[in-house]
Write an enzyme that holds these catalytic residues in place. Sequence first.
Site, short mmCIF file in Angstrom:
data_model
loop_
_atom_site.label_atom_id
_atom_site.label_comp_id
_atom_site.label_asym_id
_atom_site.label_seq_id
_atom_site.Cartn_x
_atom_site.Cartn_y
_atom_site.Cartn_z
N GLN A 1 0.84 -1.20 0.00
CA GLN A 1 0.00 0.00 0.00
C GLN A 1 0.88 1.25 0.00
OE1 GLN A 1 -2.99 -1.19 -0.32
NE2 GLN A 1 -4.01 0.74 -0.79
N LEU A 2 0.84 1.96 -1.11
CA LEU A 2 1.67 3.16 -1.26
C LEU A 2 1.54 4.07 -0.04
CD1 LEU A 2 3.44 4.81 -3.30
CD2 LEU A 2 1.34 6.02 -3.91
N HIS A 3 2.66 4.43 0.55
CA HIS A 3 2.60 5.31 1.72
C HIS A 3 3.71 6.35 1.69
CE1 HIS A 3 4.90 1.68 2.80
NE2 HIS A 3 5.62 2.44 3.60
N LEU A 4 3.31 7.56 2.05
CA LEU A 4 4.23 8.69 2.09
C LEU A 4 4.71 8.89 3.53
CD1 LEU A 4 5.38 11.34 0.72
CD2 LEU A 4 3.30 12.45 1.52
#
Length: 694
Positions: free
Chosen positions: A593-596
């Site tokens: 899950q793309l996370h910044l």
Amino acid sequence: MEMETEVSGEKQIVVLLIGPPGSGKSTFCDSVMKSSHRPWSRICQDIINNGKAGNKAQCLKMATESLKQGKSVFIDRCNLDREQRSEFIKLQLLGGGPHVQVHAVVLELSAQVCISRSVKRSGHEGNLQGGRAAAVVNKMLRSKELPKLTEGFSRILFCYNDADVENAVKTYTTLAPMDTLPSGSFGLKNPDTRSTQPGIMNFFKKVTAVPASSSIEATTPKAHENTEDVLPVSPSKLGSVVPTTLAFPSISTADFQFDIDKASDIIVETAEEFLPKLGSARLVLVDLSHGSKILSLVKAKASLKNIDSARFFTFVGDITKLHSQGGLRCNVIANAANWRLKPGGGGVNASIFKAAGPDLEAATRARANTLVPGKAVVVPLPSTCPLHNAQGITHVIHVLGPNMNPNRPDCLNNDYTKGCKILREAYTSLFEGFLSTVEDQSKLPKRNNQATASDSERNKKYKGTQDMAIASNMKSGTVDDARDGGKKRSKGWSSWALALHVIAMHPEKHENVVLESSDDIVVINDQYPKARKHVLVVARQENVDGLEDVGRENIKLVEEMHNVGMKWVKRFQDEDASLIFRLGYHSVPSMRQLHLHVISQDFESDHLKNKKHWNSFTTSFFRDSVDVLEEVKSQGRANVESEAVLKGELRCNRCRSAHPTISKLKSHIRSCSSHFPHHLLQTSRLLARPGTSN
DNA sequence: GTTCTAGAAC
DNA sequence: GTTCTAGAAC
């Protein structure tokens, strides 16, 4: 027992000068001793024996005595390799005790400077005549190993020019007897992979801006000041404009589906092996795509091995247009050929045959009909060939690598023992072929009957195995790919890697951890924060699991994640204006899950425990949100750095000094107040309130 | 991603 | 003896 009272509280140091003859070691010591307020003893091997040269044992003995007399010590001998240094490092135990620190001052001046100085000097003494001095310096430099903190130095300082040396002299001259200098490694050039990759960096600056006529100087790094390029001192070749250069694509990693991690090791190792045989010639790995994994892996691994980046580097561009489009001059290119040595297929093979026209086919046919995996064949191009007259390419070397693709001939069915052997053989044949063209150019007019072309018997054998391979493929069915270390992809993600995914899918079930949520994102505290403030902005969209999944279609999402991140930065800085932040992504995330990451730059956290933690936030592995956004907009995807950089040195995120262990690093960063590196201060990569010291 | 642990390095 | 690293398990 109060240790401190034993010796008047003075902090003695042992300074090892490191540099070849003529690098200025003695001058350095004299300059410091002339005006220092601390008692020094210079141990010079050249004169230790009643004005004549002595040996290491004598130096050690005299150093020990000087330390006992309470003096600090300069070890004025070359100290170029680790072994030579090791016994002097032990002086802190023998001579003085724990209050003695051992420093290194490295004089990395250009070989030319050292040679000319030692020629001048030896001229006076009638010892070494000119040519011999050069030979001695060159020979010594070949065994040079740069010092590392892990050898036991508490401080290392690198000097590359007179100004650096002057500063170093000042540092030691003004060091009062009770003072100590900060520990760590300082001034090392070229510490991260960024600066070692001229090809890529130039390309990112928009190749179109590089004039097509740009000479090789424009695409070569400046970092080779440091002596590796002393070998071609034979001035005969120095005048020639462009060193002979081989551009080659990664063999077997595209259509043939060879594991890129293994392939990158083999490329770097064979290149390293061949560079010394190639004189001043250069090897350039070329790939068409910006996000190329193989390039970033090779680049990272070559950098870890300290391979001369002026002679082996990576380049993004079309291998058939390196000169006209990329501004890179190459005279030999390699082709990732098929076994029939025919045009077609796709990728590099198709485009090279296309660009070269019928000339290449004819010239190839004159030399060989087929090729065995692991072999290469050198084909000279006639001057009528467009590749020759437009791009300056005089030879094409066809190479055939091992194949792991069941839909192509001679599939090895994931037998990487065999595969690696063949790939290594392929690069060896390629580089040998290239070597033969280099030799041809410098000597004989032409003639390469190098044992690289195939003979008919081997062809028969090859066809046999190929048929068998095809037959066995039909039985074995699909290939189960064991790539990615089994961690993710093929089968799915391990359970621990799903935590963010689970929250993103059902934030309402995790109200206790969710700080904020919308249709597109959720914000949570990192469960193991690596700094005083560390939150994650997680994308909720399914199937965007990392930077590599981000494309133009996700621009809106990435923008929103950035904006939400900025909002949290503001919120945190309203509470504490001294906090400094970066927003960014890990090149290769561990969790789905793309996370910044929104993370303050103090890195004050007990959860920050190891090298991987540190390097994932402070090297090029951490991709700043602003850059990611710009790259996705301009090129449709974000560049990612290889995981190999996570194994690199531990460097301070402010002053870039290196430290041997995490704990030493952490104690350093608690007090380091240097400015942040220049590139972080641009385009708001670093987010600090005005007035904060950054 | 973390935790645990063995054994290497200091 | 203590510290650090690397690998396996979760």
